[in-house]
Design an enzyme around this catalytic site. Structure first.
Site, PDB file in Angstrom:
ATOM      1  N   GLU A  13       0.878  -1.219  -0.071  1.00 32.84           N
ATOM      2  CA  GLU A  13       0.154  -0.002  -0.388  1.00 32.84           C
ATOM      3  C   GLU A  13       0.978   0.976  -0.202  1.00 32.84           C
ATOM      4  OE1 GLU A  13      -1.739  -1.179   3.475  1.00 32.84           O
ATOM      5  OE2 GLU A  13      -3.784  -0.187   3.156  1.00 32.84           O
ATOM      6  N   GLY A  79      -9.691  -8.790   9.140  1.00 32.17           N
ATOM      7  CA  GLY A  79     -10.957  -9.681   8.804  1.00 32.17           C
ATOM      8  C   GLY A  79     -11.721  -8.988   9.694  1.00 32.17           C
ATOM      9  N   ILE A 173      -6.607 -13.808  13.062  1.00 35.27           N
ATOM     10  CA  ILE A 173      -7.691 -14.245  13.855  1.00 35.27           C
ATOM     11  C   ILE A 173      -8.128 -15.281  12.564  1.00 35.27           C
ATOM     12  CG2 ILE A 173      -9.985 -13.814  13.957  1.00 35.27           C
ATOM     13  CD1 ILE A 173      -8.110 -13.548  16.501  1.00 35.27           C
ATOM     14  N   GLU A 195      -3.396  -3.507  14.434  1.00 37.31           N
ATOM     15  CA  GLU A 195      -2.269  -2.586  14.741  1.00 37.31           C
ATOM     16  C   GLU A 195      -2.928  -1.698  15.043  1.00 37.31           C
ATOM     17  OE1 GLU A 195      -2.098  -3.820  12.016  1.00 37.31           O
ATOM     18  OE2 GLU A 195      -0.214  -5.157  11.936  1.00 37.31           O
ATOM     19  N   ASP A 218     -11.098 -11.003   4.738  1.00 39.01           N
ATOM     20  CA  ASP A 218     -11.004 -11.906   4.990  1.00 39.01           C
ATOM     21  C   ASP A 218     -12.526 -11.891   5.936  1.00 39.01           C
ATOM     22  OD1 ASP A 218      -7.760 -11.747   6.716  1.00 39.01           O
ATOM     23  OD2 ASP A 218      -9.304 -12.688   7.717  1.00 39.01           O
TER      24      ASP A 218
HETATM   25  N1  ADE Z   1      -6.068  -8.669   9.128  1.00 38.26           N
HETATM   26  C1  ADE Z   1      -6.505  -8.738   8.095  1.00 38.26           C
HETATM   27  N2  ADE Z   1      -6.837 -10.532   8.341  1.00 38.26           N
HETATM   28  C2  ADE Z   1      -6.620  -9.776   9.199  1.00 38.26           C
HETATM   29  C3  ADE Z   1      -6.896 -11.247  10.627  1.00 38.26           C
HETATM   30  N3  ADE Z   1      -8.188 -12.206   9.810  1.00 38.26           N
HETATM   31  N4  ADE Z   1      -6.954 -11.333  11.593  1.00 38.26           N
HETATM   32  C4  ADE Z   1      -5.528 -10.750  12.306  1.00 38.26           C
HETATM   33  N5  ADE Z   1      -5.187  -9.312  11.542  1.00 38.26           N
HETATM   34  C5  ADE Z   1      -5.738  -9.422  10.121  1.00 38.26           C
END
Ligand code: ADE
Length: 252
Positions: A13, A79, A173, A195, A218
């Site tokens: 990015e 996520g 996660i 973060e 996700d």
């Molecule tokens: N950043 C993107 N997907 C994530 C997830 N499933 N868990 C923690 N940080 C993420």
């Protein structure tokens, strides 16, 4: 004059934004490269946050103390915790939590010591401008920025923009148990990442306005693995670039 810190959770990015920086100077501190210069007519410092709460808080502190930024915008992926969110949706953080912080029995779970609260709010004025910039992107620029083929690969049609809470922790996660624990323990969390809560704690302590924007990559445990590098390069990185461009044109 105002100087804006732009932190990216994904190096891809930041690299897309760096293509448009003018008068760039690079300074390396603690293995991080801080890129100062002009971006869309604003004084900026671009930096890759690195991953996790410790890394991101150190990067934030350097941005504030060494580079004297007076506001911070954080971009990255997340996520989904809310079942209604889909890949390609955008979450703009209202409050940030640290879902893995637990000093009980000394303090209730998630309460941050010294600050004495669980959630840290982001800056309302910046959020208003960021929401406007994101809406402009989705309504008028998405289809000129990303090919239909690329949107189809990730099943993205009409992305939603959600203003809500984000939880951060030092874990990716990936199981439904982890996901359900966050959902049941914390109030109305939309998304999870690694973060934002740490950056928010530092910005709160130094009184620096912060906004955090994340693209859902996700479903935090309940989806098949996606092609992460492809998603960041072709979807999330392009979202960030256009939304930051819209925002900086607005701030200027
Ligand atoms: N950043 C993107 N997907 C994530 C997830 N499933 N868990 C923690 N940080 C993420």
């Amino acid at each position: 004059m105002s100087r804006i810190g732009i932190m990216s959770a994904m190096v891809e990015e930041m690299n897309i934004l760096l293509k448009s920086i003018k008068n760039e100077k690079i300074e390396t501190i603690g293995q991080r490269e801080y890129h100062t210069g002009k971006l869309f007519d604003n004084d900026v410092v671009l930096v890759f946050s690195r991953w996790g709460k410790v890394a991101a808080s150190s990067t934030t502190t350097t941005l504030i103390n060494n580079f004297r930024v007076d506001k911070i915008i954080f971009t990255g992926v997340a996520g989904a915790i809310n079942n209604k969110l889909n890949i390609g949706d955008i979450v703009i953080a209202k409050n940030l939590y640290q879902h893995d912080f637990d000093a009980s029995p000394l303090l209730n779970k998630h309460v941050l010591p010294h600050i004495n609260k669980k959630e840290i709010p982001t800056n309302k004025a910046l959020n208003t401008q960021l929401i406007k910039s994101a809406k402009q992107f989705i309504a008028t620029q998405l289809n000129n920025t990303i090919t239909n083929n690329e949107l189809d690969v990730f099943n993205i049609s009409t992305p939603e923009i959600v203003y809500g809470n984000i939880a951060s922790g030092d874990q990716f996660i990936k199981t439904s148990n982890q996901r359900e624990l966050i959902r049941t323990e914390l109030n109305e969390v939309e998304a999870v990442e690694m973060e934002g809560g740490a950056v928010a704690q530092i910005c709160y302590e130094y009184n620096i306005p912060l906004a955090v924007i994340r693209t859902i990559s996700d479903k935090a445990g309940s989806d098949a693995a996606i092609d992460f590098p492809r998603f960041v390069e072709n979807i999330a990185g392009k979202y960030s670039y256009k939304i930051i461009e819209n925002l900086l044109s607005e701030i200027n």
